[in-house]
Every structure is written in C-alpha cells, then in structure tokens.
Design an enzyme around this catalytic site. Structure first.
Site, mmCIF file in Angstrom:
data_model
loop_
_atom_site.group_PDB
_atom_site.id
_atom_site.type_symbol
_atom_site.label_atom_id
_atom_site.label_comp_id
_atom_site.label_asym_id
_atom_site.label_seq_id
_atom_site.Cartn_x
_atom_site.Cartn_y
_atom_site.Cartn_z
ATOM 1 N N PRO A 87 43.146 38.211 38.966
ATOM 2 C CA PRO A 87 42.648 37.374 37.866
ATOM 3 C C PRO A 87 43.279 35.986 37.837
ATOM 4 O O PRO A 87 42.684 35.044 37.326
ATOM 5 C CB PRO A 87 43.017 38.155 36.602
ATOM 6 C CG PRO A 87 43.481 39.497 37.034
ATOM 7 C CD PRO A 87 43.752 39.468 38.501
ATOM 8 N N GLU A 114 48.335 47.325 36.671
ATOM 9 C CA GLU A 114 48.636 46.028 36.052
ATOM 10 C C GLU A 114 48.760 44.904 37.069
ATOM 11 O O GLU A 114 48.679 43.737 36.732
ATOM 12 C CB GLU A 114 49.917 46.120 35.218
ATOM 13 C CG GLU A 114 49.758 46.888 33.919
ATOM 14 C CD GLU A 114 48.571 46.396 33.107
ATOM 15 O OE1 GLU A 114 48.656 45.280 32.569
ATOM 16 O OE2 GLU A 114 47.565 47.120 33.028
ATOM 17 N N ARG A 152 25.905 36.523 53.182
ATOM 18 C CA ARG A 152 24.615 35.840 53.060
ATOM 19 C C ARG A 152 24.577 34.518 53.814
ATOM 20 O O ARG A 152 23.504 34.002 54.117
ATOM 21 C CB ARG A 152 24.304 35.554 51.585
ATOM 22 C CG ARG A 152 24.058 36.785 50.751
ATOM 23 C CD ARG A 152 23.991 36.419 49.282
ATOM 24 N NE ARG A 152 22.949 35.431 49.013
ATOM 25 C CZ ARG A 152 21.663 35.725 48.868
ATOM 26 N NH1 ARG A 152 21.261 36.960 48.923
ATOM 27 N NH2 ARG A 152 20.784 34.771 48.655
ATOM 28 N N ASP A 167 19.006 28.392 48.708
ATOM 29 C CA ASP A 167 19.472 29.041 47.493
ATOM 30 C C ASP A 167 19.919 28.038 46.448
ATOM 31 O O ASP A 167 20.337 26.942 46.758
ATOM 32 C CB ASP A 167 20.691 29.927 47.790
ATOM 33 C CG ASP A 167 20.281 31.341 48.148
ATOM 34 O OD1 ASP A 167 19.070 31.573 48.299
ATOM 35 O OD2 ASP A 167 21.185 32.170 48.267
HETATM 36 C C1 9D3 Z 1 46.255 43.893 30.856
HETATM 37 C C2 9D3 Z 1 46.194 43.487 32.281
HETATM 38 N N1 9D3 Z 1 46.193 42.102 32.590
HETATM 39 C C3 9D3 Z 1 46.359 41.068 31.672
HETATM 40 C C4 9D3 Z 1 45.070 40.441 31.268
HETATM 41 C C5 9D3 Z 1 46.431 41.822 33.923
HETATM 42 C C6 9D3 Z 1 45.389 42.357 34.796
HETATM 43 C C7 9D3 Z 1 45.751 43.005 35.954
HETATM 44 C C8 9D3 Z 1 44.779 43.510 36.792
HETATM 45 C C9 9D3 Z 1 44.044 42.219 34.504
HETATM 46 C C10 9D3 Z 1 43.077 42.737 35.369
HETATM 47 C C11 9D3 Z 1 43.460 43.388 36.483
HETATM 48 C C12 9D3 Z 1 42.426 43.915 37.402
HETATM 49 N N2 9D3 Z 1 41.534 42.826 37.834
HETATM 50 C C13 9D3 Z 1 41.485 42.417 39.075
HETATM 51 O O1 9D3 Z 1 42.138 42.963 39.935
HETATM 52 C C14 9D3 Z 1 40.653 41.263 39.391
HETATM 53 C C15 9D3 Z 1 39.850 40.411 38.568
HETATM 54 C C16 9D3 Z 1 39.562 40.419 37.168
HETATM 55 O O2 9D3 Z 1 40.005 41.261 36.384
HETATM 56 N N3 9D3 Z 1 38.743 39.437 36.693
HETATM 57 C C17 9D3 Z 1 38.199 38.482 37.476
HETATM 58 N N4 9D3 Z 1 38.446 38.440 38.778
HETATM 59 C C18 9D3 Z 1 39.268 39.396 39.302
HETATM 60 S S1 9D3 Z 1 39.700 39.495 40.903
HETATM 61 C C19 9D3 Z 1 40.602 40.820 40.700
#
Ligand code: 9D3
Length: 248
Positions: A87, A114, A152, A167
């Site tokens: 994220p 996490e 793609r 696209d």
């Molecule tokens: C409560 C957990 N988090 C704080 C907001 C941290 C967290 C860790 C792991 C939040 C999500 C995740 C799992 N998400 C991904 O591995 C992930 C992701 C996403 O959640 N949103 C957008 N792109 C991606 S890329 C990988």
C-alpha cells in the site's frame, strides 16, 4: 515475458490466469506466469510464514527467511526485477505498465498479514507498487492487475481485435462512449453520427466525446495529455455547450 508471483495463495492467482486472456497468452507462448508458494520455503515442522512483530502490537509480520529463500529459488541471469506489492508503494499507472513491459522477467511479491519484515525490502526489493489508496487484504489482486496490464502491452497478447495503443489512457484521455444494437432501447437512441457512415465525422465526434469525458471526470489528465490544435478547438466547443450531461 516471464512473471513470477510469490504468494501464499498460488491457487487464487493460477485460477485468474487460467480463466482470463492471460491463459490464452500463456498457451500461445507469449507470456509465462509462474506461481511460487512462499509456504514451500518455510523451514519448520508447521511451515510457519508469519510471526509476531518485534516491539509488540497487533497482527503478524511475514518472516524474512521463507521470502528470501523463495526469491533465491528463482534462478536468473541477469537478476530479474523484483517488485513488492504494498500500500505504501508508488501508485500503478499505464506509464509504469509500459516500462515493466520492456522487461524479460518480473518477480512480484504479494504480502499478506500486516506487512513483511523490512529486511526483505532491504535485501531484495527494487520497487514497491500500490494499486491506490484503499486497503485490501493482500497483494494478490494488485499483482494480478499488474500482470494483466503489462501483458496487454506485449505484442500478440490482444488478439488483434484492438491494439493496446488504441486503449484509453494510451493517449492520456478517457474513452468515448460506445453503442451497439439495438438502435433504440427504452426511449434512448444512438447518436446519429455513428450511423451516418461518415468516418471523418465519427472520428471527430469520438475525439470530442473523449475530451468531454476527460474534462468532466478527470480534468487533471488533460494537463498531461498530448493535445493538438484540433483538440483545443473541440475543447472550446465543449466549454461553449450548456449541456455537459455526464455523470461524475
Ligand atoms: C491495518 C493494515 N494496514 C494499515 C492500513 C497496513 C496494511 C498492510 C497490508 C494494509 C493492507 C495490506 C495488504 N495490502 C496489500 O498488500 C496491497 C495493497 C492494498 O492494500 N491497497 C492497494 N494496493 C496494494 S498493493 C498491496
């Protein structure tokens, strides 16, 4: 191009690849999508891949040893690009997809829990990619989105029916509206120009509606899009029209 997805849910990834256009591309030998189950590289009797965080707190952290062992099992000369779906990564976009499509190999790590032990990043990760500002349960869906968007762009993956360069986004604009039969549905018709047979007028209408949609829904895209003098004329026309009927 060879993709390696490191995941705790290899069946989920394999099912999507198999059922989608990626499966056809793989059969045609244009891409190869391989799954590595990180759990196969756990080293204890219980095949543990996560552990409690140092310093305390909620949730679990993906352990470093299974992940690094899984990465090291992927031979590669030269060493492939290793990206982590996370994220906090850079938001994925079409420009990144195009850059990745130039690689021969791409290794994608999917996190769960996490997060992953920071030492994986320090030792192995070249690049972190996010799908956007929302919280998912893991990196699998984002990884599949990256594989799809990149594939793609590989010649032959789209079976000629439309090239990726036609696209939306490849020219930095949103797509124009589409219509197909019937000619009338619940009182709603089809723009006359589309049935006129006048291909010049159709192209002009489509370009104008692309510009209109982009102006209304994603005005920030217009600043980056390569626009010509004709586009500026069309935008002036649009701004002069009172009816901007497009749902936000
Ligand atoms: C409560 C957990 N988090 C704080 C907001 C941290 C967290 C860790 C792991 C939040 C999500 C995740 C799992 N998400 C991904 O591995 C992930 C992701 C996403 O959640 N949103 C957008 N792109 C991606 S890329 C990988």
């Amino acid at each position: 191009m060879i993709f390696d997805i490191l995941t705790l849910l290899p069946e989920v990834c394999a099912a999507y690849v198999k059922a989608s256009i990626l499966g056809r591309a793989q059969k045609a030998g244009l891409i190869e999508v391989r799954m590595t189950n990180i759990r196969d590289f756990a080293f204890d009797r219980h095949r543990t891949v996560d552990d409690a965080p140092y310093g305390g707190g909620n949730g679990m952290v993906m352990k470093v040893e299974p992940l690094v062992a899984a990465l090291e099992s992927l031979a590669g000369n030269p060493r492939p690009r290793i990206v982590l779906m996370a994220p906090q990564g850079r938001p994925f976009d079409q420009e990144m997809a195009a850059e990745l499509a130039g690689l021969e190999r791409l290794v994608i790590i999917c996190g769960r829990y996490e997060g992953i032990d920071e030492r994986v990043r320090k030792l192995a990760v070249d690049q972190e990619i996010s799908l956007g500002d929302f919280v998912l349960s893991g990196g699998e869906l984002p990884a599949l989105a990256v594989v799809d968007a990149v594939s793609r762009l590989i010649p032959g993956v789209l079976g000629g029916e439309c090239s990726a360069s036609a696209d939306s986004f490849s020219d930095g604009l949103l797509e124009h509206p589409h219509y197909t039969r019937p000619p009338e549905f619940r009182g709603l018709g089809v723009p006359e120009v589309l049935t006129s047979g006048n291909h010049g007028a159709i192209e002009r209408w489509r370009r104008k509606e692309s510009l209109r949609r982009t102006l209304i829904k994603r005005p920030e895209l217009l600043e980056k899009a390569p626009l010509g003098p004709e586009d500026h004329k069309l935008l002036a026309e649009i701004r002069g029209e009172t009816d901007g009927a497009e749902p936000g």
